[in-house]
Motif scaffolding. Structure first.
Motif, PDB file in Angstrom:
ATOM      1  N   ARG A 125      -1.057   8.918   9.084  1.00  0.00           N
ATOM      2  CA  ARG A 125       0.028   8.155   8.455  1.00  0.00           C
ATOM      3  C   ARG A 125       1.028   7.842   9.541  1.00  0.00           C
ATOM      4  O   ARG A 125       1.458   8.748  10.267  1.00  0.00           O
ATOM      5  CB  ARG A 125       0.672   8.959   7.329  1.00  0.00           C
ATOM      6  CG  ARG A 125       1.831   8.210   6.647  1.00  0.00           C
ATOM      7  CD  ARG A 125       2.317   8.929   5.413  1.00  0.00           C
ATOM      8  NE  ARG A 125       1.498   8.630   4.217  1.00  0.00           N
ATOM      9  CZ  ARG A 125       1.472   9.429   3.141  1.00  0.00           C
ATOM     10  NH1 ARG A 125       2.084  10.578   3.149  1.00  0.00           N
ATOM     11  NH2 ARG A 125       0.767   9.082   2.072  1.00  0.00           N
ATOM     12  N   GLY A 170       4.357   4.946  10.513  1.00  0.00           N
ATOM     13  CA  GLY A 170       5.153   3.724  10.347  1.00  0.00           C
ATOM     14  C   GLY A 170       5.245   3.303   8.888  1.00  0.00           C
ATOM     15  O   GLY A 170       4.882   4.042   7.972  1.00  0.00           O
ATOM     16  N   PRO A 171       5.658   2.022   8.704  1.00  0.00           N
ATOM     17  CA  PRO A 171       5.853   1.513   7.336  1.00  0.00           C
ATOM     18  C   PRO A 171       4.496   1.396   6.628  1.00  0.00           C
ATOM     19  O   PRO A 171       3.441   1.459   7.245  1.00  0.00           O
ATOM     20  CB  PRO A 171       6.478   0.141   7.571  1.00  0.00           C
ATOM     21  CG  PRO A 171       6.100  -0.248   8.944  1.00  0.00           C
ATOM     22  CD  PRO A 171       5.982   1.028   9.724  1.00  0.00           C
ATOM     23  N   ARG A 172       4.558   1.188   5.310  1.00  0.00           N
ATOM     24  CA  ARG A 172       3.309   1.146   4.535  1.00  0.00           C
ATOM     25  C   ARG A 172       2.735  -0.280   4.560  1.00  0.00           C
ATOM     26  O   ARG A 172       2.737  -0.997   3.584  1.00  0.00           O
ATOM     27  CB  ARG A 172       3.575   1.630   3.112  1.00  0.00           C
ATOM     28  CG  ARG A 172       4.093   3.068   3.179  1.00  0.00           C
ATOM     29  CD  ARG A 172       3.976   3.849   1.916  1.00  0.00           C
ATOM     30  NE  ARG A 172       4.245   5.280   2.200  1.00  0.00           N
ATOM     31  CZ  ARG A 172       3.713   6.258   1.503  1.00  0.00           C
ATOM     32  NH1 ARG A 172       2.917   5.976   0.497  1.00  0.00           N
ATOM     33  NH2 ARG A 172       3.976   7.516   1.804  1.00  0.00           N
ATOM     34  N   ASP A 173       2.265  -0.641   5.762  1.00  0.00           N
ATOM     35  CA  ASP A 173       1.664  -1.971   5.897  1.00  0.00           C
ATOM     36  C   ASP A 173       0.232  -1.975   5.387  1.00  0.00           C
ATOM     37  O   ASP A 173      -0.122  -2.657   4.456  1.00  0.00           O
ATOM     38  CB  ASP A 173       1.664  -2.411   7.369  1.00  0.00           C
ATOM     39  CG  ASP A 173       3.077  -2.652   7.871  1.00  0.00           C
ATOM     40  OD1 ASP A 173       3.936  -3.046   7.039  1.00  0.00           O
ATOM     41  OD2 ASP A 173       3.331  -2.423   9.056  1.00  0.00           O
ATOM     42  N   GLY A 219       2.200  -0.534  10.634  1.00  0.00           N
ATOM     43  CA  GLY A 219       2.236   0.740   9.906  1.00  0.00           C
ATOM     44  C   GLY A 219       0.909   0.955   9.197  1.00  0.00           C
ATOM     45  O   GLY A 219       0.295  -0.009   8.710  1.00  0.00           O
ATOM     46  N   GLU A 275       1.683   0.596  -2.995  1.00  0.00           N
ATOM     47  CA  GLU A 275       2.803   0.735  -2.049  1.00  0.00           C
ATOM     48  C   GLU A 275       2.559   0.019  -0.719  1.00  0.00           C
ATOM     49  O   GLU A 275       3.437  -0.051   0.126  1.00  0.00           O
ATOM     50  CB  GLU A 275       3.019   2.239  -1.744  1.00  0.00           C
ATOM     51  CG  GLU A 275       3.398   3.079  -2.955  1.00  0.00           C
ATOM     52  CD  GLU A 275       3.092   4.569  -2.719  1.00  0.00           C
ATOM     53  OE1 GLU A 275       3.211   5.349  -3.676  1.00  0.00           O
ATOM     54  OE2 GLU A 275       2.723   4.935  -1.561  1.00  0.00           O
ATOM     55  N   HIS A 276       1.326  -0.478  -0.502  1.00  0.00           N
ATOM     56  CA  HIS A 276       1.021  -1.076   0.811  1.00  0.00           C
ATOM     57  C   HIS A 276       0.895  -2.597   0.696  1.00  0.00           C
ATOM     58  O   HIS A 276       0.765  -3.124  -0.394  1.00  0.00           O
ATOM     59  CB  HIS A 276      -0.284  -0.469   1.382  1.00  0.00           C
ATOM     60  CG  HIS A 276      -0.109   0.915   1.925  1.00  0.00           C
ATOM     61  ND1 HIS A 276       0.026   2.019   1.105  1.00  0.00           N
ATOM     62  CD2 HIS A 276       0.005   1.388   3.193  1.00  0.00           C
ATOM     63  CE1 HIS A 276       0.179   3.108   1.842  1.00  0.00           C
ATOM     64  NE2 HIS A 276       0.181   2.765   3.124  1.00  0.00           N
ATOM     65  N   ARG A 277       0.904  -3.294   1.842  1.00  0.00           N
ATOM     66  CA  ARG A 277       0.825  -4.756   1.842  1.00  0.00           C
ATOM     67  C   ARG A 277      -0.617  -5.248   1.925  1.00  0.00           C
ATOM     68  O   ARG A 277      -0.927  -6.391   1.646  1.00  0.00           O
ATOM     69  CB  ARG A 277       1.642  -5.303   3.023  1.00  0.00           C
ATOM     70  CG  ARG A 277       3.140  -4.966   2.920  1.00  0.00           C
ATOM     71  CD  ARG A 277       3.892  -5.391   4.180  1.00  0.00           C
ATOM     72  NE  ARG A 277       3.664  -6.803   4.487  1.00  0.00           N
ATOM     73  CZ  ARG A 277       3.625  -7.268   5.744  1.00  0.00           C
ATOM     74  NH1 ARG A 277       3.745  -6.443   6.770  1.00  0.00           N
ATOM     75  NH2 ARG A 277       3.432  -8.555   5.963  1.00  0.00           N
TER      76      ARG A 277
END
Ligand code: TPP
Ligand code: DXP
Ligand code: MG
Length: 634
Positions: free
Chosen positions: A495, A497-500, A526, A548-550
């Motif tokens: 895991r 960084g951001p939830r990319d 992320g 939650e992710h992109r």
């Protein structure tokens, strides 16, 4: 320059005298030993069919007469005498000669499927087709005693027995073994026929007497044949083939080429379905193979030609399963093991040595293995059925309707799942995670390393109200891949960084997924990398993570269509989660033979290719291009 180089067509074999044919057989053996020693392959089976194959090609006229090999692993000699000796050095090499018949290689080859027990069905169909089309062609099917333990073979024989006009010659290549000695009543019946000395001695005596009579002609040999039938009826156990109404010739020494030719010529004259029962030895003519304890060099790895010593290979997934199932057996007296004629290849040999009365070799009979396992479960035990992934295909209905419908606690351990490579299209274990998706209640696990294999096996055998499946690939497992966290029952492996991007690494692709994650981090993207462990049913925690992710990316060593990624995508759709999704797996096509890693590279299942794809997807997202939705199901 040996004789083999001059054999550009099997018809050339007819011009050779006995001494030349002897020399040719020796040359063929030598070439196969030297080639398989480096390329790997099925040496034992092919050493056992040299004379048999030469005899077939001298009596029959391929490709007008069709020759079908059951399983096809014993077709090297056939290839060598049908103009492919020059390419034999490319055996099982990428872009080279297949280890099985290949229509693309030669019109002498017809059946490519390496799944056993199918040849007689193909042959039944071919022979009927030639009869209906009025084509004067014979069909010769070569089937091993092991393949004869498969149910399809008896379905075919049941039909062949009444197909009186079929010019079909079935050569039973009886070497008494699959990998290990062939099991079951059939093996006993064949052995009885093969070893009834009174039958042989009486016949030899009659033959000698007839030969001593001046002017003995064909009538006398017909009389001998009639007498032989009488003798057989009187002395030998009733041939199970004749009980079916099939004509039977034999048993014949399969290494006596002249005797084989005589038997095949006799069979050919019948112009109807007939069995020629050939007695052979697996590995014949190469001492290290004949003496090889486990399986007479059925499929040896690289080895030293002089000594037969195989190059040491490290521990593979199978070895870890073998250790784990013995430990399960120690603590669970209700656990029994089942193999379909592959005790060592699937790693049940140690379990058998420890618990012989709790281990069953059912022959090459995966359907029976599955349903008898359901019976064992209904009887209060917990069976573990160990198969190669691709061979589970033929037992799908048994898993669905005999095991799952009755909520039986049966565990299937699928070795060689995913891309196997060397053995070509029909051996890749790329179908299980698609076909099993539709089985209600079934639980499917894909371990990422040896530790997870042991854990998941322990969890699987504790499930007694549904089928459980573990699937793992050919070859060595990676170093253990530790989790850095948990989300529900799912292991979080990385895991940062951001939830990319959420990368779902399934089973053997978890290690690849971590490498992909590391590449993305290096690009400032992320990432969360997860391993579901149990891929069926879908862990609800993954739905929350996807929300939650992109971008969600799934990676599996299995067919793309209907696999774990498809199931996950459907689950997200059903939950109203519209996160863009990219699904990676094996393209739904038949893969030509090559090394596993070379195939994974070609189909883009490498960290480099996958990471590059994700970077592209992320920029497409940022620029509002909709390509990543391409994998979303409607
Ligand atoms: C459905 C299926 N199950 C298992 C196998 C694995 N397998 C390949 S060859 C073989 C043994 C075949 O024995 P036999 O038919 O007697 O041929 P031999 O090797 O003795 O010539 C097995 C079990 C397979 N190819 N197909
Ligand atoms: C012909 C057959 O089905 C087996 O012999 C198979 O080729 C073995 O595969 P592995 O070498 O992966 O055990
Ligand atoms: Mg055999």
């Amino acid at each position: 320059m040996g004789t083999l180089d001059s054999i550009t067509s099997p018809r050339a074999l007819r011009d050779l005298g006995d001494a030349q044919l002897e020399a040719l057989a020796a040359e063929i053996r030598d070439l196969m030993i030297r080639t398989v020693a480096t390329n790997t392959g099925h040496l034992g089976p092919n050493l056992g069919v040299v004379e048999l194959t030469l005899a077939i090609h001298r009596v029959f006229d391929s490709p007008t007469d069709r020759i079908v090999f059951d399983t096809g692993h014993q077709s090297y000699v056939h290839k060598l005498v049908t103009g492919r000796a020059g390419d034999f050095g490319t055996l099982r090499r990428e872009g080279g000669m297949s280890g099985y018949p290949s229509q693309a290689e030669s019109d002498h080859d017809i059946v490519e499927n390496s799944h056993a027990s199918t040849a007689l069905s193909y042959a039944d169909g071919l022979a009927k087709a030639y009869t209906i089309r009025g084509e004067n062609r014979h069909v010769v099917a070569v089937i091993g005693d092991g393949a004869l333990t498969g149910g399809m073979a008896w379905e075919a024989l049941n039909n062949i027995a009444i197909a009186k006009k079929s010019r079909l010659v079935i050569v039973v290549n009886d070497n008494g073994r699959s990998y290990t000695p062939t099991i079951g009543g059939l093996a006993t019946a064949l052995t009885a026929l093969r070893t009834s000395p009174r039958y042989e001695n009486v016949l030899d005596l009659v033959k000698r007497r007839l030969n001593a009579v001046p002017g003995v002609g064909p009538a006398a040999y017909d009389a001998l044949h009639a007498m032989k039938k009488g003798v057989k009826d009187a002395l030998a156990p009733q041939g199970l083939f004749e009980d079916l109404g099939l004509k039977y010739v034999g048993p014949v020494d399969g290494h006596d080429r002249a005797a084989m030719e005589q038997a095949l010529s006799q069979a050919k004259k019948f112009n109807g379905p007939v069995i020629v029962h050939a007695i052979t030895r697996k590995g014949y003519g190469y001492d290290p193979a004949e003496r090889h304890e486990a399986d007479q060099f059925h499929a040896p790895g690289p080895f030293d030609v002089q000594t037969g010593a195989e190059k040491p290979k490290g521990r593979i997934w199978t070895d870890y399963f073998s250790d784990a199932i013995v430990e399960v057996g120690e603590r669970r007296p209700d656990v029994v093991g089942i193999t379909a004629a592959m005790m060592h290849p699937v790693g049940l040999d140690a379990f058998q040595a420890r618990f012989p009365e709790r281990t069953f070799d059912v022959g090459i009979a995966e359907q029976h293995a599955a349903t008898s396992a359901a019976g064992l479960a209904l009887g209060g035990l917990h069976p573990v059925v160990a198969l190669y992934g691709t061979f589970l295909n033929r037992a799908f209905d048994q898993v669905l309707m005999d095991v799952a419908l009755h909520k039986c606690g049966v565990t299937f351990a699928l070795d060689r799942s995913g891309v196997t490579g060397d053995d070509g299209a029909s051996h890749n274990g790329m179908w299980d995670m698609s076909i099993l998706q539709v089985v209600p209640g079934l639980r499917l696990a894909a371990p990422r390393d040896a530790t997870r294999l042991r854990e998941l096996l322990d969890e699987a055998v504790d499930v007694d109200d549904a089928p459980t499946v573990l699937r793992y690939p050919k070859g060595p497992p990676p170093e253990d891949i530790p989790a850095v966290g948990k989300a529900g029952g799912t292991d979080v492996l990385l895991r940062n960084g951001p939830r990319d991007v959420l990368v779902v690494g399934i089973g053997s692709m978890a290690g690849t997924a971590v490498e992909v994650g590391e590449r993305l981090v290096a690009q400032g993207i992320g990432v969360t990398v997860i391993d579901p462990r149990w891929v069926m049913p879908v862990d609800p925690a993954i739905v929350d993570l996807a929300r939650e992710h992109r971008l969600v990316v799934s990676i599996e060593d299995s067919g793309r269509v209907g696999g774990v990624g498809s199931r996950l995508l459907q689950t997200l759709n059903d939950a109203g989660v519209r996160t863009p999704f990219r699904l990676h797996g094996i393209p739904q096509e038949f893969l030509d033979h090559a090394k596993r890693n070379a195939i994974l590279e070609r189909i883009g299942l490498t960290p480099q290719a996958l990471a590059l794809g994700i970077v592209e997807d992320m920029s497409a997202l940022a620029e509002g291009r909709a390509t990543v939705d391409a994998d979303r199901l409607g």
